[in-house]
Motif scaffolding. Structure first.
Motif, PDB file in Angstrom:
ATOM      1  N   UNK A 165      42.458   2.875  26.951  1.00 50.88           N
ATOM      2  CA  UNK A 165      42.503   3.735  28.136  1.00 50.88           C
ATOM      3  C   UNK A 165      43.831   4.480  28.196  1.00 50.88           C
ATOM      4  N   UNK A 166      44.911   3.796  27.858  1.00 54.80           N
ATOM      5  CA  UNK A 166      46.230   4.431  27.819  1.00 54.80           C
ATOM      6  C   UNK A 166      46.245   5.641  26.881  1.00 54.80           C
ATOM      7  N   UNK A 167      45.519   5.509  25.774  1.00 56.58           N
ATOM      8  CA  UNK A 167      45.515   6.565  24.757  1.00 56.58           C
ATOM      9  C   UNK A 167      44.658   7.757  25.172  1.00 56.58           C
ATOM     10  N   UNK A 168      43.520   7.489  25.812  1.00 54.50           N
ATOM     11  CA  UNK A 168      42.562   8.565  26.076  1.00 54.50           C
ATOM     12  C   UNK A 168      42.734   9.223  27.444  1.00 54.50           C
ATOM     13  N   UNK A 169      43.460   8.582  28.355  1.00 53.70           N
ATOM     14  CA  UNK A 169      43.644   9.157  29.688  1.00 53.70           C
ATOM     15  C   UNK A 169      45.109   9.541  29.880  1.00 53.70           C
ATOM     16  N   UNK A 170      45.398  10.818  30.137  1.00 53.65           N
ATOM     17  CA  UNK A 170      46.794  11.210  30.376  1.00 53.65           C
ATOM     18  C   UNK A 170      47.317  10.597  31.660  1.00 53.65           C
TER      19      UNK A 170
ATOM     20  N   UNK B  86      59.299   7.772  36.017  1.00 53.56           N
ATOM     21  CA  UNK B  86      59.525   8.302  34.684  1.00 53.56           C
ATOM     22  C   UNK B  86      59.567   9.826  34.743  1.00 53.56           C
ATOM     23  N   UNK B  87      60.428  10.467  33.950  1.00 56.98           N
ATOM     24  CA  UNK B  87      60.439  11.931  33.914  1.00 56.98           C
ATOM     25  C   UNK B  87      59.125  12.447  33.334  1.00 56.98           C
ATOM     26  N   UNK B  88      58.766  13.669  33.689  1.00 58.44           N
ATOM     27  CA  UNK B  88      57.466  14.204  33.293  1.00 58.44           C
ATOM     28  C   UNK B  88      57.297  14.285  31.782  1.00 58.44           C
ATOM     29  N   UNK B  89      58.394  14.433  31.050  1.00 61.07           N
ATOM     30  CA  UNK B  89      58.288  14.514  29.594  1.00 61.07           C
ATOM     31  C   UNK B  89      57.865  13.180  28.970  1.00 61.07           C
ATOM     32  N   UNK B  90      57.890  12.099  29.759  1.00 58.05           N
ATOM     33  CA  UNK B  90      57.489  10.787  29.244  1.00 58.05           C
ATOM     34  C   UNK B  90      56.021  10.476  29.510  1.00 58.05           C
TER      35      UNK B  90
ATOM     36  N   UNK C 144      48.943  14.082  39.845  1.00 62.29           N
ATOM     37  CA  UNK C 144      47.700  13.596  39.256  1.00 62.29           C
ATOM     38  C   UNK C 144      47.985  12.563  38.171  1.00 62.29           C
ATOM     39  N   UNK C 145      49.027  12.794  37.376  1.00 63.84           N
ATOM     40  CA  UNK C 145      49.371  11.861  36.306  1.00 63.84           C
ATOM     41  C   UNK C 145      49.820  10.516  36.877  1.00 63.84           C
TER      42      UNK C 145
END
Length: 273
Positions: free
Chosen positions: A97-102, A108-112, A124-125
């Motif tokens: 799920x971690x891999x397929x869902x952003x 955490x900064x958005x770049x992470x 949303x993230x």
């Protein structure tokens, strides 16, 4: 009231318990109407507390009953097998799920951000990250109530399931605040921050019903399902809750809170179960 609740069908019990844990998130998210920000130390303590609750629940409410059920089902010296397999599959499921869902973990900064590349908003993230966290919690509640059909627990299966729901509900309160307040601090309205926070747990009653139906319909998967929920929860604890609680200089407080959460969940399960 508890006596009446015990007479309901396990799927209905799972639904009600899932709605209860969701309502706890709603309550925690409502703190955004009183405060604009959340103290970092408090958040770390609550993350530690939640980790302790989930670790204890994974063993007393899920893994131990899974092994007991396997023993009673005739696995003999292989009674560890369903628990071991289910536990690992639960962890790999959360990893998938971690891999397929952003998603983006709190603070955490958005770049992470993790998962597939996306232009989705930070709010949303963040919402998706907490929602992923809530799936195994809902499943664990549903599986626990479904397991009452087989009487699987170290004591009273129904009361053990109630204790699990109470423990998860307690740790959902600060979790709701942990999502809604950063969204409010980032500039969203209080109502929008509240809605995002509380909706992150809407998956819990849904997952609870799915878990209960699955183990009632196919009794042979019960020990695997119990261990699956445990593995998924431990994945969340190690991958998210503990790291987040230990990176802001509040290590000792967060660790002690983890121990308190562990003991409270242990007491709930042992005393009720």
């Amino acid at each position: 009231m508890l006596e009446t609740f015990s007479t309901f069908h396990p799927v209905l019990q799972a639904l009600i318990a899932g709605l209860f844990t969701w309502s706890c998130t709603i309550f925690g998210s409502a703190f955004v109407f009183l405060f604009k920000d959340i103290n970092r130390k408090f958040l770390d303590i609550m993350n530690g507390f939640a980790a302790g609750v989930m670790i204890a629940a994974s063993f007393w409410s899920l893994l131990a009953p899974a092994i007991t059920n396997a023993e009673e089902s005739g696995y003999g010296v292989w009674s560890f097998f369903p628990a071991a397999v289910g536990f690992m599959v639960g962890g790999f499921f959360l990893r998938l799920i971690d891999v397929v869902i952003p998603h983006l973990h709190l603070n955490q900064p958005e770049e992470n951000k993790e998962g597939p590349k996306t232009k989705a908003s930070k709010n949303l993230l963040l919402f998706l990250a907490i929602t992923i966290h809530n799936i195994p919690e809902g499943l664990s509640v549903g599986v626990a109530f479904g397991a009452t059909v087989a009487g699987v627990a170290n004591g009273d299966a129904f009361l053990s399931a109630v204790g699990l729901a109470l423990g998860i509900g307690i740790q959902n309160i600060p979790e709701g605040s942990a999502l809604s307040m950063p969204i409010r601090a980032a500039g969203s309205s209080r109502l929008r921050a509240f809605n995002i926070g509380q909706l992150s747990a809407i998956v819990e009653p849904i997952a609870a019903v799915i878990g209960a139906i699955a183990v009632i319909s196919i009794s042979a998967i019960l020990p695997y399902a119990l261990a699956f929920a445990a593995g998924a929860m431990i994945f969340v604890v190690v991958e998210e809750l503990i790291p987040e609680s230990q990176t802001n200089g509040n290590n000792d407080s967060a660790t002690l809170a983890l121990m308190v959460g562990f003991v409270i969940m242990m007491i709930l399960d042992v005393a009720l179960g």
